[in-house]
Design a protein around this motif. Structure first.
Motif, PDB file in Angstrom:
ATOM      1  N   LYS A   1     -36.632 -21.224 -29.497  1.00 17.11           N
ATOM      2  CA  LYS A   1     -37.145 -21.006 -28.141  1.00 17.11           C
ATOM      3  C   LYS A   1     -36.263 -20.023 -27.377  1.00 17.11           C
ATOM      4  CE  LYS A   1     -36.455 -23.563 -24.447  1.00 17.11           C
ATOM      5  NZ  LYS A   1     -36.371 -22.542 -23.359  1.00 17.11           N
ATOM      6  N   PRO A   2     -36.858 -18.976 -26.834  1.00 14.77           N
ATOM      7  CA  PRO A   2     -36.068 -18.043 -26.016  1.00 14.77           C
ATOM      8  C   PRO A   2     -35.788 -18.631 -24.626  1.00 14.77           C
ATOM      9  CG  PRO A   2     -38.068 -17.020 -26.909  1.00 14.77           C
ATOM     10  CD  PRO A   2     -38.217 -18.501 -27.064  1.00 14.77           C
ATOM     11  N   ALA A   3     -34.834 -18.049 -23.948  1.00 19.06           N
ATOM     12  CA  ALA A   3     -34.565 -18.442 -22.562  1.00 19.06           C
ATOM     13  C   ALA A   3     -35.739 -18.016 -21.690  1.00 19.06           C
ATOM     14  CB  ALA A   3     -33.277 -17.796 -22.072  1.00 19.06           C
ATOM     15  N   GLY A   4     -36.068 -18.848 -20.708  1.00 19.03           N
ATOM     16  CA  GLY A   4     -37.166 -18.554 -19.800  1.00 19.03           C
ATOM     17  C   GLY A   4     -38.497 -19.158 -20.209  1.00 19.03           C
ATOM     18  N   VAL A   5     -38.561 -19.808 -21.368  1.00 15.22           N
ATOM     19  CA  VAL A   5     -39.789 -20.441 -21.840  1.00 15.22           C
ATOM     20  C   VAL A   5     -39.761 -21.917 -21.455  1.00 15.22           C
ATOM     21  CG1 VAL A   5     -41.186 -21.014 -23.859  1.00 15.22           C
ATOM     22  CG2 VAL A   5     -40.005 -18.806 -23.731  1.00 15.22           C
ATOM     23  N   VAL A   6     -40.851 -22.391 -20.853  1.00 14.07           N
ATOM     24  CA  VAL A   6     -40.939 -23.779 -20.405  1.00 14.07           C
ATOM     25  C   VAL A   6     -41.288 -24.664 -21.600  1.00 14.07           C
ATOM     26  CG1 VAL A   6     -42.047 -25.357 -18.775  1.00 14.07           C
ATOM     27  CG2 VAL A   6     -41.739 -22.939 -18.178  1.00 14.07           C
ATOM     28  N   SER A   7     -40.626 -25.817 -21.704  1.00 12.58           N
ATOM     29  CA  SER A   7     -40.834 -26.739 -22.836  1.00 12.58           C
ATOM     30  C   SER A   7     -42.056 -27.625 -22.607  1.00 12.58           C
ATOM     31  CB  SER A   7     -39.589 -27.596 -23.058  1.00 12.58           C
ATOM     32  OG  SER A   7     -38.525 -26.809 -23.512  1.00 12.58           O
TER      33      SER A   7
ATOM     34  N   THR B   1     -35.393 -24.833 -19.320  1.00  7.35           N
ATOM     35  CA  THR B   1     -35.959 -23.491 -19.360  1.00  7.35           C
ATOM     36  C   THR B   1     -34.954 -22.439 -19.801  1.00  7.35           C
ATOM     37  OG1 THR B   1     -37.474 -24.121 -17.580  1.00  7.35           O
ATOM     38  CG2 THR B   1     -37.229 -21.770 -18.011  1.00  7.35           C
ATOM     39  N   GLU B   2     -33.712 -22.534 -19.381  1.00 12.74           N
ATOM     40  CA  GLU B   2     -32.716 -21.511 -19.694  1.00 12.74           C
ATOM     41  C   GLU B   2     -31.978 -21.775 -21.001  1.00 12.74           C
ATOM     42  OE1 GLU B   2     -32.566 -18.731 -18.075  1.00 12.74           O
ATOM     43  OE2 GLU B   2     -34.163 -19.497 -16.794  1.00 12.74           O
TER      44      GLU B   2
ATOM     45  N   LEU C   1     -26.352 -21.679 -23.183  1.00 14.39           N
ATOM     46  CA  LEU C   1     -26.434 -22.846 -24.055  1.00 14.39           C
ATOM     47  C   LEU C   1     -27.522 -22.615 -25.105  1.00 14.39           C
ATOM     48  CD1 LEU C   1     -25.277 -25.737 -24.481  1.00 14.39           C
ATOM     49  CD2 LEU C   1     -27.176 -26.577 -23.095  1.00 14.39           C
ATOM     50  N   VAL C   2     -27.167 -22.892 -26.378  1.00 18.15           N
ATOM     51  CA  VAL C   2     -28.089 -22.718 -27.490  1.00 18.15           C
ATOM     52  C   VAL C   2     -28.032 -23.962 -28.362  1.00 18.15           C
ATOM     53  CG1 VAL C   2     -28.722 -21.357 -29.519  1.00 18.15           C
ATOM     54  CG2 VAL C   2     -27.778 -20.212 -27.495  1.00 18.15           C
TER      55      VAL C   2
ATOM     56  N   GLN D   1     -44.605 -18.690 -19.190  1.00 17.39           N
ATOM     57  CA  GLN D   1     -44.627 -18.724 -20.646  1.00 17.39           C
ATOM     58  C   GLN D   1     -44.152 -20.094 -21.115  1.00 17.39           C
ATOM     59  OE1 GLN D   1     -42.253 -15.736 -22.586  1.00 17.39           O
ATOM     60  NE2 GLN D   1     -43.330 -15.934 -24.538  1.00 17.39           N
ATOM     61  N   CYS D   2     -44.892 -20.681 -22.076  1.00 16.38           N
ATOM     62  CA  CYS D   2     -44.578 -22.032 -22.537  1.00 16.38           C
ATOM     63  C   CYS D   2     -44.700 -22.090 -24.058  1.00 16.38           C
ATOM     64  CB  CYS D   2     -45.504 -23.057 -21.876  1.00 16.38           C
ATOM     65  SG  CYS D   2     -47.251 -22.789 -22.251  1.00 16.38           S
TER      66      CYS D   2
END
Length: 357
Positions: free
Chosen positions: A187-193, A223-224, A322-323, A202-203
């Motif tokens: 999952k990239p940063a900025g994508v809602v889970s 998200t981040e 964070l990853v 973007q989800c």
């Protein structure tokens, strides 16, 4: 001289005129009636017609001549006429076949192989559908005593199983015999889970819109936060992977700014007091240091919201990035950001083994 010349010309004249004289003789009163030439023949001879032409009705060409049309039956005295079209002919043939086979008993086809009356599917077919190779390759797995059904090793070929009820394992790992799907997304940063977002952001659902079956995410990432998030349609597996009872571990890489004390790992393992209770890390280590910038690895089995960010912030080290690098046995590896990949059979089996499935 004139007589000889006239003789030659007379001969030619007699030759040329022979046809005319012959026609006159044939058409005369004493000779046979002259046959009409092709261009003089009459083809339309309907009822009441004469040699001069038809008086009424359609011509022979319309009754099956060179231009088509229904042909008349040649069986004049029998009272039967040929069907006017191929459909009518097929209908009559079908009617005769029904009369011929009416009242006959239905023929029962014998079974093509022994045991066909048994319920369930052949084990090698179930394994092949689950992705363990061709049926021949699955038969070799059975020959090597690597397959077990309901806790018993299978040694004979052709064993039948119920994919809905029987537990099938290969090399000790459970086989997802049903039509389940398992994916890992970086999952990239900025994508809602979430699978859908009413605000149009973007989800996760945007990455699986072309799937025939409905998938859902296992757990959440804020998200981040980037990294591994699982998607599946196996409800029981998703429930167990996120239940605190099974304690599935997740590993994170966090970028923080130091210097950091030597006892930071001990403090995280002993527990950090948060507003919703203590939170404890299972493992902590420093992966990389560049001046005051640190990259640390934190492993824990809890799944509370923003738990890694809150723990490090409470310890005095806010997280800049964070990853999540692993979810149980599923690791991020070299999977690029935004890429979706299907889990292998071994990975699915390891996930199920993790939660006693």
């Amino acid at each position: 001289m004139r007589s000889s010349g006239s003789g030659k010309s007379g001969g030619r004249g007699n030759y040329r005129g022979a046809g005319n004289n012959r026609d006159q003789k044939q058409g005369g009163q004493g000779g046979r009636p002259r046959k009409p030439r092709p261009e003089e023949r009459r083809y339309d001879v309907g009822p009441g017609a004469t040699q001069d032409g038809p008086k009424s009705g359609r011509g022979g060409s319309a009754r099956g001549g060179a231009k088509g049309g229904p042909k008349q039956s040649r069986q004049g005295g029998r009272g039967r006429t040929a069907p006017g079209s191929s459909r009518e002919y097929e209908a009559r043939a079908e009617e005769r076949n029904r009369e011929r086979y009416a009242g006959k008993k239905e023929v029962k086809v014998p079974k093509t192989f022994p045991g066909a009356e048994q319920e369930g599917e052949r084990l090698q077919k179930v394994l092949a559908r689950a992705g363990y190779g061709s049926r021949r390759a699955c038969e070799e797995l059975i020959e090597q005593a690597r397959v077990e059904v309901n806790g018993e090793i299978v040694l004979e070929q052709g064993k039948r199983v119920d994919p809905e009820k029987d537990e099938v394992k290969v090399d000790g790992l459970t086989v997802a015999t049903q039509s389940y799907q398992f994916f890992s997304l970086n999952k990239p940063a900025g994508v809602v889970s979430t699978m859908e977002d009413p605000e149009g952001r973007q989800c996760l659902g945007d990455y699986v819109t072309n799937r025939e079956t409905r998938l859902f995410h296992v757990g959440r990432l804020d998200t981040e936060t980037e990294g591994v998030i699982l998607l599946t349609n196996h409800g029981e597996l998703a429930h167990r992977l996120t239940h605190p009872k099974y304690g599935v571990k997740k590993t994170y890489l966090a970028a923080i700014v130091g210097p950091i004390p030597r006892d930071l790992g001990k403090r995280l393992k002993d527990g950090i007091q948060l507003e919703d209770g203590y939170a404890r890390a299972d493992h902590f280590r420093v992966v990389e240091q560049t001046g005051k910038n640190y990259l640390v690895e934190v492993t824990l089995h809890e799944g509370r919201k923003h738990i890694v960010r809150r723990m490090l912030a409470e310890a005095g080290f806010p997280v800049e990035k964070l990853v999540r690098t692993s979810f149980g046995p599923i690791t991020l590896g070299d999977q690029k950001s935004g890429w979706l990949r299907r889990l292998s059979n071994t990975e699915v089996g390891m996930l199920m083994q993790e939660v006693d499935l």
